[in-house]
Write a protein that holds these residues in place. Structure first.
Motif, short mmCIF file in Angstrom:
data_model
loop_
_atom_site.label_atom_id
_atom_site.label_comp_id
_atom_site.label_asym_id
_atom_site.label_seq_id
_atom_site.Cartn_x
_atom_site.Cartn_y
_atom_site.Cartn_z
N PRO A 207 42.45 30.42 199.60
CA PRO A 207 43.13 31.25 198.59
C PRO A 207 44.64 31.03 198.53
O PRO A 207 45.23 31.00 197.44
CB PRO A 207 42.80 32.68 199.02
CG PRO A 207 41.51 32.56 199.77
CD PRO A 207 41.59 31.24 200.47
N SER B 176 41.58 28.97 188.33
CA SER B 176 42.58 29.08 187.27
C SER B 176 42.34 28.01 186.21
O SER B 176 41.78 26.94 186.48
CB SER B 176 43.97 28.92 187.87
OG SER B 176 44.97 28.93 186.88
N GLU C 148 34.51 33.40 195.69
CA GLU C 148 35.00 34.77 195.60
C GLU C 148 35.95 35.01 194.43
O GLU C 148 36.36 36.13 194.19
CB GLU C 148 35.70 35.17 196.92
CG GLU C 148 36.97 34.40 197.24
CD GLU C 148 36.71 33.10 197.97
OE1 GLU C 148 37.69 32.51 198.48
OE2 GLU C 148 35.54 32.67 198.02
N ARG C 149 36.32 33.95 193.71
CA ARG C 149 37.26 34.13 192.61
C ARG C 149 37.10 32.97 191.62
O ARG C 149 36.75 31.85 192.01
CB ARG C 149 38.70 34.14 193.14
CG ARG C 149 39.03 32.95 194.03
CD ARG C 149 40.47 32.90 194.45
NE ARG C 149 41.32 32.55 193.33
CZ ARG C 149 42.64 32.68 193.35
NH1 ARG C 149 43.24 33.16 194.41
NH2 ARG C 149 43.37 32.35 192.31
N GLU D 196 48.70 28.15 191.39
CA GLU D 196 48.62 28.97 190.17
C GLU D 196 50.01 29.37 189.66
O GLU D 196 50.22 29.47 188.45
CB GLU D 196 47.78 30.21 190.43
CG GLU D 196 46.28 29.91 190.48
CD GLU D 196 45.47 31.13 190.89
OE1 GLU D 196 46.09 32.15 191.26
OE2 GLU D 196 44.23 31.04 190.87
N GLU E 217 46.58 30.02 195.17
CA GLU E 217 47.55 30.96 194.63
C GLU E 217 48.91 30.31 194.42
O GLU E 217 49.59 30.56 193.41
CB GLU E 217 47.69 32.17 195.57
CG GLU E 217 46.47 33.09 195.54
CD GLU E 217 46.48 34.11 196.67
OE1 GLU E 217 47.51 34.18 197.39
OE2 GLU E 217 45.48 34.80 196.85
#
Length: 636
Positions: free
Chosen positions: A171, A203, A199-200, A178, A175
């Motif tokens: 992550p 982008s 889990e996500r 992103e 991030e």
């Protein structure tokens, strides 16, 4: 059935002696002229010749590190190559995964031979597989520091003109990308994410890597036809302590050269297991760790450094070769004593690295039962590498008289500490330092010793070169490091030129001061640097100290000790007591910010002390003491 055991050193001596073909009188003359190291100098020359001959053959046939890996996978497909956590991967398995990933990238289009791409990953198998896949396609690979953020990360991506980024699934990595994805999309850069992200959602602009349906058979070598030894293999970034990191270019030739030298010098064998905890984006982990493993055909165990679990991991993997840098060895020694210290199923035959301080050398070897330390000198950009193969405490190798007479690969020249420029004679040539005298290390640049430079403008690259060193027209690489060679040719790293400072007309090496401070029982760790004092020339010494929990800190005791072991001009005038010493991700002490903050009471909340020469102790630095310093009443 194994072949006979050969004493290569003895064979080398005999071969070298035969090659010289000297009469007894000539041999005696050389022995008297060059001293007791003559025989070893000849051996080193012979070994260097063997390495050079092999490298030239590889260069002639355009055979590079990726070819070495594919050869290992073909000849020993079932041999363990990578140990990670509880998993073991063979040469054949990793090669197959590299082929699948390369085919995935080919299917995505837009990336061809001699293009550039980047890897943004933690230390895990995916990093190695990504490098291998890019290399199979002839792609230049930039290693991104996973600690970088925002503008600094974007700068590194743009500096290498990458067309694609292979990112890990973690992550924190996603991030950070992103935050700069609009810029990345504007540049037309592909972003692939290796590893399942559940889990996500990814982008916009990021693509999940899918290789389950790709073939694992070999990628045709013709895909990377046209790559030569002098072409860039990888970009490795400098630390960027004075600005954004600069991408140093590492050619295929130098990738093979460094690993060939280390493999020979440390006498590594295919049965060895090399434990590496430094980040793979760093030249030590990549070059001395991963590349040396592939060149030797041995096994690499990959981890993340933790002083508490380090030796447990060594035992788990049954590693017998370890890699260190900076303060790693001191962190390990600072751990509480354990009954199993120095006890393994195997012997630690070699500790390879740089930055080990002499004051803990023997203690480290003894406590952890390390057979030999191979302290080296080198840098990502530097064409020259030196290795201490004699376990000489504090030395980074030896360039003896006979070697020096036949090879002018390195010189130590006098320099001005304040301007960082070599001192020249009336003819414009550099003045060589005498044995025992500290000076600037410069190394030869020619067809054999390449300076690959940076992915930067001509002016930036020219700054790293020194011309007209010994004769008009010659070119040397400016290491930026202060070195000393003794009468026997043993080399000793003294300091970074930017870290050494001048006070009271004297040069002060931060490494020397730090070594003396570290020997004081109440000090667990220290970082020494120079600070500006209003109204004074030069920089005064200051030390950030992390105190030991096992000893009480007495400022008077420290004053009495340090003034006995160091000249007064070298004694730190200011102390900063801190909970932690800030380091880079490769455990080098951060000095720039500390030096900027100096001893400003308005900025620093840590306890500060001043060396009071009249009271013969370190006293708390308060407003009254500061006033006396600023108006010139305090003795500095």
């Amino acid at each position: 059935m194994p072949g006979p055991q050969i004493d290569y050193r003895r064979v080398a001596r005999a071969a070298a002696a035969t090659a010289l073909g000297l009469p007894i009188v000539g041999a005696v003359y050389l022995r008297l002229k060059y001293g007791p190291t003559l025989a070893d100098d000849i051996v080193k020359l012979y070994h260097s010749y063997q390495v050079l001959k092999r490298l030239q053959n590889l260069q002639k046939n355009n055979f590079f590190m990726v070819d070495f890996f594919e050869l290992r996978a073909k000849e020993t497909p079932d041999k363990p190559f990578l140990l990670y956590r509880d998993d073991s991967f063979t040469y054949g398995e990793v090669d197959g995964e590299g082929n699948k990933l390369a085919r995935f990238m080919m299917s995505q289009g837009g990336l061809g031979c001699k293009d550039s791409a980047a890897i943004l990953m933690l230390n895990d198998p995916g990093f190695i597989i990504s490098w291998l896949a890019f290399s199979k396609l002839g792609v230049k690979t930039a290693f991104l520091n996973y600690n970088l953020k925002g503008r600094a990360l974007l700068h590194c991506i743009k500096a290498c003109k990458v067309k694609a980024i292979m990112c890990g699934k973690e992550p924190q990595l996603l991030e950070e990308l992103e935050t700069i994805m609009p810029d990345i999309l504007d540049l037309g850069i592909k972003v692939w994410v290796l590893g399942e992200v559940s889990e996500r959602p990814l982008s916009s602009g990021m693509t999940q890597v899918q290789t389950w349906n790709e073939r694992s058979d070999p990628i045709p070598r013709s895909v990377r036809d046209g790559i030569t030894a002098n072409d860039v293999s990888v970009y490795i970034f400098t630390s960027g302590t004075t600005g954004f990191p600069k991408p140093a270019k590492l050619s295929h030739y130098r990738s093979c050269g460094g690993s060939a030298v280390m493999s020979m010098q440390a006498e590594l064998e295919p049965s060895d297991i090399f434990y590496v905890t430094l980040p793979l984006y760093h030249s030590m982990a990549f070059g001395m760790g991963l590349m040396t493993t592939i060149f030797t055909g041995c096994t690499i165990a990959l981890g993340t450094f933790s002083p508490k679990t380090y030796w447990d991991e060594v035992r788990k993997y049954r590693a017998n070769v370890i890699l260190y840098i900076g303060e790693i060895c001191r962190y390990l020694l600072a751990q509480p004593l354990r009954p199993d210290d120095g006890k393994y199923e195997q012997t630690i035959k070699a500790a390879i690295g740089l930055g080990l301080r002499p004051d803990i050398w023997r203690e480290f070897e003894k406590r952890f039962n390390v057979e030999q330390i191979y302290e080296m000198y080198g840098a990502t950009e530097c064409p020259f590498m030196s290795v201490n193969t004699e376990d000489k405490v504090g030395s980074v190798g030896r360039h003896g008289g006979f070697l020096k007479a036949l090879s002018n690969v390195l010189e130590i020249v006098k320099c001005d500490i304040e301007t960082a420029e070599p001192i020249r004679d009336a003819n414009g040539k550099c003045i060589l330092a005498d044995p025992g005298e500290t000076g600037l290390l410069v190394t030869k640049v020619d067809d054999l010793y390449h300076f690959d430079g940076y992915m930067a403008d001509k002016k930036t690259n020219e700054k790293k070169l020194v011309r007209n060193v010994k004769k008009i027209g010659d070119v040397y690489f400016n290491s930026g490091d202060l070195m000393m060679a003794d009468k026997e040719g043993y080399l000793y790293f003294r300091d970074r030129l930017g870290d050494t400072f001048r006070w009271k007309g004297e040069n002060v090496a931060t490494t020397e001061v730090a070594e003396m401070l570290s020997a004081f029982p109440a000090i667990a760790e220290c970082n020494v640097y120079g600070v500006l004092v209003p109204g004074q020339e030069g920089r005064a010494g200051m030390a950030a100290l992390k105190l030991s929990k096992d000893h009480n800190f007495d400022p008077k005791d420290l004053h009495d000790y340090i003034t006995k072991v160091l000249p007064l001009y070298a004694c730190p005038k200011f102390l900063r007591i801190t909970e932690e010493i800030s380091t880079t991700t490769t455990f080098k002490h951060k000095k720039v910010e500390l030096a900027k903050e100096g001893f400003d009471l308005n900025v620093i909340s840590d306890p500060l002390y001043f060396l009071d020469a009249d009271k013969k102790t370190y006293v708390p630095l308060n407003n009254d003491v500061m006033r006396r310093i600023l108006i010139g009443q305090a003795r500095l």
